[in-house]
Design an enzyme around this catalytic site. Structure first.
Site, short mmCIF file in Angstrom:
data_model
loop_
_atom_site.label_atom_id
_atom_site.label_comp_id
_atom_site.label_asym_id
_atom_site.label_seq_id
_atom_site.Cartn_x
_atom_site.Cartn_y
_atom_site.Cartn_z
N ASP A 504 0.93 -1.30 -0.16
CA ASP A 504 0.11 -0.05 0.05
C ASP A 504 0.84 1.13 0.12
O ASP A 504 0.21 2.31 -0.35
CB ASP A 504 -0.85 -0.09 1.15
C1 BGC Z 1 0.82 1.15 6.34
C2 BGC Z 1 0.41 -0.18 5.52
C3 BGC Z 1 -1.14 -0.14 5.31
C4 BGC Z 1 -1.82 1.12 4.89
C5 BGC Z 1 -3.11 1.10 4.76
C6 BGC Z 1 -0.06 2.50 5.70
O1 BGC Z 1 0.19 3.37 6.36
O2 BGC Z 1 2.07 1.58 6.31
O3 BGC Z 1 0.88 -1.00 6.22
O4 BGC Z 1 -1.29 -1.12 4.52
O5 BGC Z 1 -1.41 2.28 5.53
O6 BGC Z 1 -4.01 1.53 5.59
C1 NOJ Z 2 -1.26 -3.79 5.48
C2 NOJ Z 2 -2.45 -3.84 4.91
O1 NOJ Z 2 -3.49 -4.48 5.75
C3 NOJ Z 2 -2.41 -4.79 3.65
O2 NOJ Z 2 -3.56 -4.93 2.78
C4 NOJ Z 2 -1.10 -4.55 2.77
O3 NOJ Z 2 -0.91 -5.44 1.97
C5 NOJ Z 2 0.26 -4.41 3.71
N1 NOJ Z 2 -0.08 -3.42 4.81
C6 NOJ Z 2 1.47 -3.85 2.98
O4 NOJ Z 2 1.18 -2.31 2.58
#
Ligand code: BGC
Ligand code: NOJ
Length: 854
Positions: A504
């Site tokens: 993400d």
């Molecule tokens: C985080 C990710 C997460 C994303 C979605 C980001 O700030 O680093 O791990 O998947 O937010 O909420």
């Molecule tokens: C946490 C999120 O829940 C997941 O959807 C995502 O793939 C990982 N972070 C990596 O960004």
């Protein structure tokens, strides 16, 4: 001191022996509709289905001190006030123990000859948390104790509860019945048809409080509520401000005597016509009912609450309900068990990994001590991955989840990235555009069918974006999902990334310079973008192969070619009957072959797979890059998909992971870490080096490489990676900081200040992925459409293990022997005394014994 507790495998518990853990170590109560989060000092909160919209008790994240607020019992013994869980008074205890078990927690403390033990759990199919408090006098004197319970109501919407005080501080309303049941009916007289209650069920309280300021005092805090300190309840009535619920009880215990008190904290929904109760007017006139409302018309209908209170009014009933919960877990954990010489692996496989899979299935990424419950609902990709780790436990729930998820998909195959569990509607704040999302639907559905043999799910009529009238078969959703990748290719014929892929934070189309916007929701400038993802390419090949296999299987079923007749009976939709699955499989295979070629041609950097191309078409994750030369996701997905296996690419990529990504605590996400902000990459470069997506050990993607190692048949390497991130192997609990019994999302990487420090425990796809990694790829017990494929890829030191696996109506006892210390390869399989050709044993109903020699 580096140890705060230990495993008790026999009772399936983790036992915490020091309350001052390096971070609150929590557990989850409930596994269906009513849930609680509970820390080892009884902090936490309850909610019904949705931690945002139906928050029942209040919790303040990021407070000082950490983890203040929860379900507290105060015991006043003479002039000393203490809590069984040490907090919030922190009066030194003579003994303390917290046992986190399967959806229950038992906290026991003792002080000056009195022992207080509280069992917290949510009985099956019940919208309530039951608390059984046992007080025991171990001293030689008669003890007269003053007992106070405490819960603080949240005003339902956890988001507005934290921000809209000009309204909130005037809306709180309560009713009190017999002094023993306190009802939280804020906003009930208008649009809400739900209320909550907190009852002492097996005794009559000697007093109560419902107004926080009266109970605690404006200048006091949870550690010294003024009513408790005074040893006297105020029988206060909340009008607005912050309603709470506290019971008071005076308890006399003879030497050696013990008494149980049962408290029930529950939630009720009433039909519109049955919201109010005229009968209560008479009770109010008799003084049995006290309301903070002037108008009697608004007295809540308590019928449903009474039913639960009556049900749990005796210790016997509570103990029986607790037994039922334990029996449920006996059943859930009996579908897959392993026995080996390695007790750490046994406990992860038999207990904790499976338990965490249930938790991630229930909560996705919504509510933990790192996820506030207001920000994120159920993730499209997250939930599809979670259910793969859970489907063997309760397949019917996984089935419903697949339908719910697919219902939030758009007609072009794109999807809402998240949905709210209460409404099951897509979340507009985050929207869609994550181009990996559609593939995960194939991943989840295939796992469900392989577990259950239930092809009928493909016939289910599922809407697009929850629009009535738009329904098509679930199979059609899968087809459109597959096509979504094919229809969104970039200049190298690799998948366009969209807003982001699994990572993400790799935001290749956002270009954000505005600190006031969230990387996650800011504009996705993907029009005209050349940003392509090798992670999606690998995911597409992996799930595309699953799609092809599914199509071929369906065709076999339709033609009645396969032996398992029951399966074809299930599969009878007319639309699917006329669909040509053979040509669909051929078409799909061509797309996959083309993708494999594109990866080989444009996605290989010499020693590893590239990670992506950016908006302008520049390489990401290449030797040529200044930082972030290699990324784990594409190594994981392309090796799992076996892309270039025959050309040595898989092994080379895996070696590069070892060389550049691996360290003592696991593999980091990228290397070298980014040390400055790259606007063309977004959030990933916003994190300090070594954290989260910027070179943290993102535990979620370690298993991808481990599975890749099994594709390369390197059992020793797979095992080494597995044990590095597996909780049961944690040596330094102080350093690891978070719970040592579950996976956390991220462990600080080699570039961080404290490599090895864990964060974001519990809600992570790591649980499901490590579950399939250890059970299906390392131990090699893999469900297939026909039965079980046996294909171990283990450390050469593992000489023997047995697995008990229930699949559909079949039950297998499988013994794997590895006399020559191999890493993979099956020499022979004997099923019920007869040799088997190949590696698949059919799931024919009944009990089977299987002997496997490697
Ligand atoms: C985080 C990710 C997460 C994303 C979605 C980001 O700030 O680093 O791990 O998947 O937010 O909420
Ligand atoms: C946490 C999120 O829940 C997941 O959807 C995502 O793939 C990982 N972070 C990596 O960004």
């Amino acid at each position: 001191m580096n140890t705060f507790g230990h495993f008790d495998d026999q009772h399936r518990e983790y036992v915490i022996t020091n309350p001052a853990t390096p971070f609150p170590w929590i557990n989850y109560l409930g596994n269906e509709d009513f849930f609680g989060l509970i820390s080892n000092t009884a902090g936490g909160y309850d909610f019904y289905k949705d931690a945002k919209f139906r928050r029942i008790t209040r919790y303040r994240y990021n407070g000082v001190p950490m983890d203040a607020g929860g379900r507290y019992f105060y015991i006043k013994d003479g002039e000393t006030v203490w809590n069984p869980g040490w907090k919030p008074c922190k009066t030194p205890l003579d003994s303390y123990e917290c046992r986190h078990g399967m959806n229950y927690t038992r906290i026991t403390g003792s002080r000056n000859g009195v022992e207080a033990s509280v069992l917290f759990f949510v009985p099956l199919h019940t919208w309530a948390e039951v608390q059984k408090l046992t007080l025991k006098n171990n001293s030689k004197e008669v003890k007269t104790l003053k007992l106070f319970s405490f819960a603080e109501w949240c005003l339902w919407n956890a988001a507005t509860d934290m921000e809209n005080f000009q309204r909130n501080w005037s809306t709180g309303e309560v009713e009190i019945e017999n002094g023993s049941t306190i009802y939280h009916k804020t906003e009930y007289k208008e649009r809400r048809n739900h209320y909550a209650y907190y009852a002492l069920t097996n005794a009559k309280a000697d007093g109560y409080d419902t107004d926080r300021e009266t109970f605690i005092g404006l200048y006091n805090d949870f550690s010294n509520p003024q009513c408790v300190m005074a040893g006297k309840p105020a029988n206060s009535l909340a009008h607005g401000w912050s309603p709470i619920a506290s019971h008071y009880k005076e308890v006399t215990l003879q030497p050696g005597e013990q008494k149980d008190f049962i408290f029930v904290l529950g939630y009720v929904e009433n039909e519109q016509e049955e919201k109010f109760c005229q009968v209560d007017i008479a009770r109010k006139q008799r003084g049995e009912l006290i309301s903070s409302q002037d108008s009697d018309v608004t007295l809540v209908n308590k019928k449903k609450a009474h039913a639960i209170i009556d049900r749990f009014a005796t210790v016997e009933a509570v103990d029986a309900a607790f037994q039922e919960l334990n029996s449920l877990w006996d059943g859930l954990l009996s579908k897959f068990t392993v026995k080996s010489d390695d007790e750490r692996m046994n406990r992860m496989v038999n207990i904790w990994n499976q338990y965490q899979c249930m938790i991630t299935f229930c909560f996705s990424r919504s509510a933990s001590f790192f996820e506030s419950g207001v920000g994120r609902g159920m993730g499209f990709r997250d939930s599809n991955q979670d259910l793969v780790g859970f489907v063997h436990q309760i397949p019917s729930r996984a089935r419903q989840r697949i339908i719910d998820i697919a219902s939030t998909q758009f007609p072009d195959g794109g999807c809402y990235h998240q949905y709210q569990p209460l409404t099951k509607r897509g979340n507009n704040d985050i929207g869609g555009g994550f181009n990996d999302d559609p593939c995960w639907l194939i991943f989840g559905t295939v796992a469900y069918i392989k577990e259950t043999g239930d092809f009928s799910i493909l016939d289910e009529q599922v809407p697009w974006d929850n629009q009535p009238g738009s329904e098509v078969s679930l199979f059609e959703h899968l087809r459109i999902s597959f096509n979504h990748v094919v229809e969104n290719l970039g200049p190298h014929m690799l998948p366009l990334i969209g807003r982001a892929d699994w990572n993400d934070c790799l935001n290749l189309n956002c270009f954000s310079w505005d600190p006031n916007e969230s990387f996650q929701t800011t504009e996705n400038n993907s029009v005209g973008s050349k940003a392509e993802s090798l992670m999606i390419a690998g995911l597409f090949v992996l799930t595309g192969k699953q799609y092809v296999e599914l199509c071929r299987k369906i065709e076999e079923l339709k033609n009645g070619k396969i032996e398992v007749e029951e399966l074809s009976k299930n599969f009878n939709s007319s639309t699917l009957q006329s669909f040509n699955f053979t040509s669909e499989a051929q078409r799909a295979q061509k797309c996959i072959d083309a993708m494999v070629e594109a990866v080989k041609k444009h996605g290989w950097d010499g020693d590893w797979y590239l990670r992506a191309y950016d908006f302008y078409g520049n390489k990401i994750g290449s030797k040529e890059c200044e930082e972030g030369k290699i990324f784990i996701e594409s190594q994981g997905f392309c090796t799992m998909a076996g892309i270039g296996l025959e050309d040595g690419m898989v092994e080379k990529a895996l070696d590069s992971c070892k060389k550049y990504l691996d360290c003592e605590h696991g593999m980091v996400l990228n290397n070298p870490a980014f040390t400055r902000y790259y606007v063309e990459m977004g959030e990933i470069s916003s994190y300090p080096a070594g954290y989260k997506e910027n070179a943290g050990i993102f535990c979620h993607n370690n298993p991808w490489v481990i599975i890749g190692e099994t594709v390369a048949r390197r059992g020793n390497d797979a095992w080494e990676h597995y044990t590095k991130i597996c909780p049961a192997w944690i040596k330094d609990q102080q350093l690891h900081k978070v719970e040592p019994y579950v996976y956390c999302q991220m462990v600080a990487g080699k570039d961080a200040a404290k490599p090895g420090e864990g964060k974001n425990s519990w809600l992570t796809g790591t649980a499901a992925w490590n579950w399939i990694t250890i059970t299906q790829y390392i131990l090699g017990i893999k469900p297939t459409y026909d039965g079980i494929e046996i294909d171990p890829c283990i450390p050469s030191t593992l000489k023997e293990y047995t697995v008990h696996r229930v699949l559909r109506d079949a039950e297998f006892d499988i013994t794997v022997k590895n006399p020559d210390g191999k890493e993979s390869g099956v020499k022979s399989i004997v099923l019920d005394g007869s040799p088997v050709e190949g590696c698949v044993i059919t799931a024919t109903p009944g009990k089977h014994t299987v002997e496997v020699i490697m």
